[in-house]
Design a protein around this motif. Structure first.
Motif, PDB file in Angstrom:
ATOM      1  N   TRP A 238       0.848  -1.283  -0.110  1.00  0.00           N
ATOM      2  CA  TRP A 238       0.025   0.073   0.060  1.00  0.00           C
ATOM      3  C   TRP A 238       1.017   1.284   0.032  1.00  0.00           C
ATOM      4  O   TRP A 238       0.412   2.100  -0.767  1.00  0.00           O
ATOM      5  N   ALA A 239       1.933   1.278   0.805  1.00  0.00           N
ATOM      6  CA  ALA A 239       2.792   2.381   0.873  1.00  0.00           C
ATOM      7  C   ALA A 239       3.502   2.614  -0.458  1.00  0.00           C
ATOM      8  O   ALA A 239       3.782   4.064  -0.555  1.00  0.00           O
ATOM      9  N   LYS A 240       3.889   1.648  -1.259  1.00  0.00           N
ATOM     10  CA  LYS A 240       4.322   2.081  -2.420  1.00  0.00           C
ATOM     11  C   LYS A 240       3.508   2.549  -3.660  1.00  0.00           C
ATOM     12  O   LYS A 240       3.952   3.346  -4.592  1.00  0.00           O
ATOM     13  N   SER A 241       2.059   2.453  -3.133  1.00  0.00           N
ATOM     14  CA  SER A 241       1.136   3.139  -4.187  1.00  0.00           C
ATOM     15  C   SER A 241       1.052   4.625  -3.760  1.00  0.00           C
ATOM     16  O   SER A 241       0.320   5.364  -4.385  1.00  0.00           O
ATOM     17  N   GLN A 242       1.548   5.085  -2.605  1.00  0.00           N
ATOM     18  CA  GLN A 242       1.267   6.500  -2.009  1.00  0.00           C
ATOM     19  C   GLN A 242       2.330   7.313  -2.734  1.00  0.00           C
ATOM     20  O   GLN A 242       3.425   7.336  -2.341  1.00  0.00           O
ATOM     21  N   LYS A 243       1.968   8.354  -3.635  1.00  0.00           N
ATOM     22  CA  LYS A 243       2.841   9.001  -4.323  1.00  0.00           C
ATOM     23  C   LYS A 243       3.822  10.041  -3.401  1.00  0.00           C
ATOM     24  O   LYS A 243       4.816  10.316  -3.475  1.00  0.00           O
ATOM     25  N   ARG A 244       3.142  10.584  -2.295  1.00  0.00           N
ATOM     26  CA  ARG A 244       3.646  11.394  -1.430  1.00  0.00           C
ATOM     27  C   ARG A 244       4.406  10.837  -0.126  1.00  0.00           C
ATOM     28  O   ARG A 244       4.762  11.577   0.757  1.00  0.00           O
ATOM     29  N   GLY A 245       4.387   9.513  -0.106  1.00  0.00           N
ATOM     30  CA  GLY A 245       5.096   8.982   1.018  1.00  0.00           C
ATOM     31  C   GLY A 245       3.926   8.803   2.109  1.00  0.00           C
ATOM     32  O   GLY A 245       2.834   9.120   1.923  1.00  0.00           O
ATOM     33  N   VAL A 246       4.540   7.977   3.117  1.00  0.00           N
ATOM     34  CA  VAL A 246       3.529   7.608   4.196  1.00  0.00           C
ATOM     35  C   VAL A 246       3.920   7.918   5.631  1.00  0.00           C
ATOM     36  O   VAL A 246       5.314   7.842   5.806  1.00  0.00           O
ATOM     37  N   ASP A 247       3.338   8.922   6.093  1.00  0.00           N
ATOM     38  CA  ASP A 247       3.624   9.346   7.583  1.00  0.00           C
ATOM     39  C   ASP A 247       3.590   8.329   8.830  1.00  0.00           C
ATOM     40  O   ASP A 247       2.714   7.562   8.840  1.00  0.00           O
ATOM     41  N   TYR A 248       4.657   8.246   9.461  1.00  0.00           N
ATOM     42  CA  TYR A 248       4.682   7.468  10.687  1.00  0.00           C
ATOM     43  C   TYR A 248       5.054   8.324  11.826  1.00  0.00           C
ATOM     44  O   TYR A 248       6.355   9.153  11.853  1.00  0.00           O
ATOM     45  N   GLY A 249       4.479   7.933  12.977  1.00  0.00           N
ATOM     46  CA  GLY A 249       4.885   8.776  14.271  1.00  0.00           C
ATOM     47  C   GLY A 249       5.677   8.000  15.205  1.00  0.00           C
ATOM     48  O   GLY A 249       5.490   6.670  15.281  1.00  0.00           O
ATOM     49  N   THR A 250       6.295   8.687  16.071  1.00  0.00           N
ATOM     50  CA  THR A 250       7.223   8.081  17.010  1.00  0.00           C
ATOM     51  C   THR A 250       7.230   8.818  18.306  1.00  0.00           C
ATOM     52  O   THR A 250       6.859  10.032  18.350  1.00  0.00           O
ATOM     53  N   SER A 251       7.911   8.542  19.335  1.00  0.00           N
ATOM     54  CA  SER A 251       7.927   9.293  20.707  1.00  0.00           C
ATOM     55  C   SER A 251       9.219  10.516  20.441  1.00  0.00           C
ATOM     56  O   SER A 251       9.066  11.207  21.402  1.00  0.00           O
ATOM     57  N   GLY A 252       9.616  10.581  19.447  1.00  0.00           N
ATOM     58  CA  GLY A 252      10.628  11.689  19.364  1.00  0.00           C
ATOM     59  C   GLY A 252      11.862  11.282  18.259  1.00  0.00           C
ATOM     60  O   GLY A 252      11.943  10.071  17.943  1.00  0.00           O
ATOM     61  N   PRO A 253      12.440  12.278  17.966  1.00  0.00           N
ATOM     62  CA  PRO A 253      13.773  12.061  16.950  1.00  0.00           C
ATOM     63  C   PRO A 253      14.854  11.111  17.663  1.00  0.00           C
ATOM     64  O   PRO A 253      15.208  11.578  18.990  1.00  0.00           O
ATOM     65  N   GLY A 254      15.456  10.265  16.987  1.00  0.00           N
ATOM     66  CA  GLY A 254      16.587   9.454  17.533  1.00  0.00           C
ATOM     67  C   GLY A 254      15.962   8.248  18.508  1.00  0.00           C
ATOM     68  O   GLY A 254      16.661   7.603  18.925  1.00  0.00           O
ATOM     69  N   SER A 255      14.659   8.371  18.545  1.00  0.00           N
ATOM     70  CA  SER A 255      14.127   7.118  19.369  1.00  0.00           C
ATOM     71  C   SER A 255      14.174   5.987  18.767  1.00  0.00           C
ATOM     72  O   SER A 255      14.630   5.707  17.447  1.00  0.00           O
ATOM     73  N   SER A 256      13.909   4.746  19.321  1.00  0.00           N
ATOM     74  CA  SER A 256      13.707   3.516  19.013  1.00  0.00           C
ATOM     75  C   SER A 256      12.987   3.242  17.493  1.00  0.00           C
ATOM     76  O   SER A 256      13.449   2.804  16.393  1.00  0.00           O
ATOM     77  N   GLY A 257      11.769   3.950  17.651  1.00  0.00           N
ATOM     78  CA  GLY A 257      10.940   3.777  16.523  1.00  0.00           C
ATOM     79  C   GLY A 257      11.280   4.720  15.233  1.00  0.00           C
ATOM     80  O   GLY A 257      11.080   4.197  14.299  1.00  0.00           O
ATOM     81  N   ASN A 258      12.155   5.737  15.587  1.00  0.00           N
ATOM     82  CA  ASN A 258      12.752   6.642  14.415  1.00  0.00           C
ATOM     83  C   ASN A 258      13.756   5.692  13.774  1.00  0.00           C
ATOM     84  O   ASN A 258      13.757   5.422  12.514  1.00  0.00           O
ATOM     85  N   ILE A 259      14.390   4.913  14.470  1.00  0.00           N
ATOM     86  CA  ILE A 259      15.574   4.074  13.826  1.00  0.00           C
ATOM     87  C   ILE A 259      14.994   2.839  13.186  1.00  0.00           C
ATOM     88  O   ILE A 259      15.236   2.712  12.308  1.00  0.00           O
ATOM     89  N   MET A 260      14.029   2.371  13.603  1.00  0.00           N
ATOM     90  CA  MET A 260      13.154   1.145  13.348  1.00  0.00           C
ATOM     91  C   MET A 260      12.380   1.594  11.846  1.00  0.00           C
ATOM     92  O   MET A 260      12.549   0.859  10.834  1.00  0.00           O
ATOM     93  N   GLY A 261      11.822   2.806  12.070  1.00  0.00           N
ATOM     94  CA  GLY A 261      11.270   3.322  10.775  1.00  0.00           C
ATOM     95  C   GLY A 261      12.039   3.417   9.623  1.00  0.00           C
ATOM     96  O   GLY A 261      11.815   3.369   8.613  1.00  0.00           O
ATOM     97  N   GLY A 262      13.238   3.995   9.929  1.00  0.00           N
ATOM     98  CA  GLY A 262      14.364   4.229   9.047  1.00  0.00           C
ATOM     99  C   GLY A 262      14.874   3.154   8.402  1.00  0.00           C
ATOM    100  O   GLY A 262      15.132   2.886   7.196  1.00  0.00           O
ATOM    101  N   THR A 263      15.080   2.010   9.237  1.00  0.00           N
ATOM    102  CA  THR A 263      15.526   0.668   8.910  1.00  0.00           C
ATOM    103  C   THR A 263      14.521  -0.018   8.025  1.00  0.00           C
ATOM    104  O   THR A 263      14.851  -0.778   6.880  1.00  0.00           O
ATOM    105  N   LEU A 264      12.956  -0.003   8.235  1.00  0.00           N
ATOM    106  CA  LEU A 264      11.929  -0.551   7.498  1.00  0.00           C
ATOM    107  C   LEU A 264      12.114   0.210   6.060  1.00  0.00           C
ATOM    108  O   LEU A 264      11.868  -0.645   5.057  1.00  0.00           O
ATOM    109  N   ALA A 265      12.254   1.570   5.988  1.00  0.00           N
ATOM    110  CA  ALA A 265      12.127   1.993   4.788  1.00  0.00           C
ATOM    111  C   ALA A 265      13.298   1.746   3.952  1.00  0.00           C
ATOM    112  O   ALA A 265      13.035   1.512   2.747  1.00  0.00           O
ATOM    113  N   GLN A 266      14.426   1.591   4.516  1.00  0.00           N
ATOM    114  CA  GLN A 266      15.576   1.028   3.858  1.00  0.00           C
ATOM    115  C   GLN A 266      15.396  -0.532   3.125  1.00  0.00           C
ATOM    116  O   GLN A 266      15.859  -0.652   2.112  1.00  0.00           O
ATOM    117  N   ALA A 267      15.026  -1.159   4.104  1.00  0.00           N
ATOM    118  CA  ALA A 267      14.852  -2.603   3.742  1.00  0.00           C
ATOM    119  C   ALA A 267      13.752  -2.994   2.598  1.00  0.00           C
ATOM    120  O   ALA A 267      13.756  -3.844   1.739  1.00  0.00           O
TER     121      ALA A 267
END
Length: 327
Positions: free
Chosen positions: A149-178
Motif C-alpha cells: 500500500w505504501a508503494k502506491s502512495q505518491k507522497r510517502g507515508v507518515d509514521y509517528g514515534t515518541s521523538g527524534p532518535g528514538s527506537s521507533g525512529n531508527i526502526m522506521g528508517g530501517t524498514l524504509a531502507q529494507a
C-alpha cells in the motif's frame, strides 16, 4: 633534615587518610541502605515503564524497609534523566532505570551531556519490544500489505514515534531502507500523542511500546502488524515478529537496564543487582511485567556490562543503515 622529615610526615598522613577512608566506605556499604533511594526513569508518569518502575520500587522498599521514590525525568530522548544520574553521588541512593535511549541518545547527540562510561550497569531488567501499528483507515493487516500500500502512495507515508532518535525512529528508517518505501518521520513529544494521532487518522502508522499498542488494538482503535523481538510475546501470541514478517533488520527490541554512577562501591552494586534481579524474577512481578508487553530478565552486573557493549554496536549499525544523522 627538616624538609626530609616534613615529606615523611606528609607521606604518612596521606597513607593514613587512605587507610581510614577505605574502612569508612566499606562500613557505608555494609549499612546500605540506611535512607531513601531515588529511582530515576526517563519517561513520564502513567505509562507502562512508569508502572514497572513503581512495581520494582514497591518491592525494594518492602524488602529493605526504606522508601524508594520514583523520579520521572522525561525529555531529550532520555538525556535529562541520564545526565542527572551520571553526575550524581556514587553512593547507591540514586539509581537509574533506563530504556535503550541510553545508548541511542549517546550515539546520536553531537554534544552529548553524558557518556556510557559514567555508569555502572546493575542488571538488564526487561526487554521492551516496540510494535508497529497502523490506523484503521489503512488498508493493511500485515506488514507486507502495508509495504504494498505504501508503494502506491505518491507522497510517502507518515509514521509517528515518541521523538527524534528514538527506537521507533531508527526502526522506521530501517524498514524504509529494507523495503524501498518512502516513510516520513513525524516526531511527537512522547508516545501517547503519536498513538492518538494514528487513531485519529492524522498519520498512517506508529512505532510504540507493545503493551500500549496492543491495548488499543484490542479496543478496535488500530491494528498491530509486528513486534520487534526474537520470538513472539507470551501474552500477545497473535502478533508476529518483524523477522517472521520478512524484515529481520527491523527486529530491534528495546530494553530497560538498572544502573548507577560509575564510582559506586562494588558491594552496593552487587547488592542492588541481586535484589533487583530477585524482584524481577518473582512470579507475581514477572507476570505483571509480561502484562505490560515486556519480557522480565535480571542478571549480574558483568552480564549487563557485556550486553550494553553489544547494544552500542548493534544500535550504532542500525543508525548507520537507517541514515539517521546526529542532531
Amino acid at each position: 633534615m627538616k624538609l626530609s622529615s616534613r615529606r615523611q610526615a606528609l607521606t604518612f598522613l596521606g597513607a593514613s587518610a587512605l587507610v581510614t577512608a577505605f574502612p569508612a566506605r566499606s562500613q557505608d556499604a555494609a549499612r546500605y541502605p540506611e535512607r531513601p533511594i531515588r529511582l530515576v526513569i526517563p519517561t513520564s508518569p502513567g505509562g507502562t515503564m512508569d508502572a514497572m518502575a513503581r512495581l520494582i520500587a514497591e518491592h525494594l522498599s518492602a524488602s529493605w524497609k526504606q522508601p524508594v521514590l520514583v523520579d520521572n525525568r522525561p525529555g531529550g530522548n532520555g538525556a535529562i534523566a541520564y545526565s542527572m544520574v551520571s553526575k550524581g553521588q556514587a553512593d547507591g541512593y540514586t539509581v537509574l532505570l533506563s530504556i535503550s535511549s541510553l545508548v541511542q541518545t549517546a550515539l546520536l547527540s553531537k554534544t552529548p551531556t553524558y557518556s556510557i562510561q559514567e555508569f555502572t550497569p546493575l542488571a538488564v531488567v526487561a526487554m521492551l519490544p516496540n510494535a508497529f501499528a497502523v490506523g484503521k483507515h489503512v488498508p493493511a493487516n500485515t506488514v507486507q500489505q502495508f509495504i504494498e500500500w505504501a508503494k502506491s502512495q505518491k507522497r510517502g507515508v507518515d509514521y509517528g514515534t515518541s521523538g527524534p532518535g528514538s527506537s521507533g525512529n531508527i526502526m522506521g528508517g530501517t524498514l524504509a531502507q529494507a523495503s524501498g518505501i518512502d516513510l516520513v518521520h513525524i516526531a511527537f513529544k512522547g508516545e501517547a500523542p503519536a498513538i492518538q494521532a494514528v487513531m485519529g487518522g492524522q498519520i498512517a502508522a506508529v512505532f510504540g511500546s507493545t503493551g500500549s499498542l496492543v491495548t488499543q488494538a484490542r479496543a478496535g482503535n488500530l491494528k498491530v502488524l509486528a513486534v520487534a523481538l526474537p520470538n513472539r510475546l507470551k501474552d500477545y501470541p497473535d502478533v508476529p515478529t518483524f523477522s517472521e514478517a520478512g524484515f529481520p533488520a527491523v527486529n530491534l527490541p528495546g530494553w530497560s537496564m538498572a544502573a548507577v554512577p560509575a564510582a559506586t562501591p562494588k558491594p552496593i552494586v552487587d547488592r542492588l543487582s541481586a535484589e533487583i534481579t530477585r524482584i524481577v524474577q518473582l512470579p507475581e512481578v514477572s507476570a505483571r511485567i509480561n502484562s505490560f508487553g515486556f519480557q522480565p530478565e535480571g542478571g549480574t552486573p558483568e552480564a549487563a556490562r557485556r550486553f550494553l557493549h553489544e547494544e552500542l554496536t548493534r544500535w550504532g549499525a542500525a543508525i548507520k543503515a537507517a541514515n539517521i544523522t546526529p542532531e
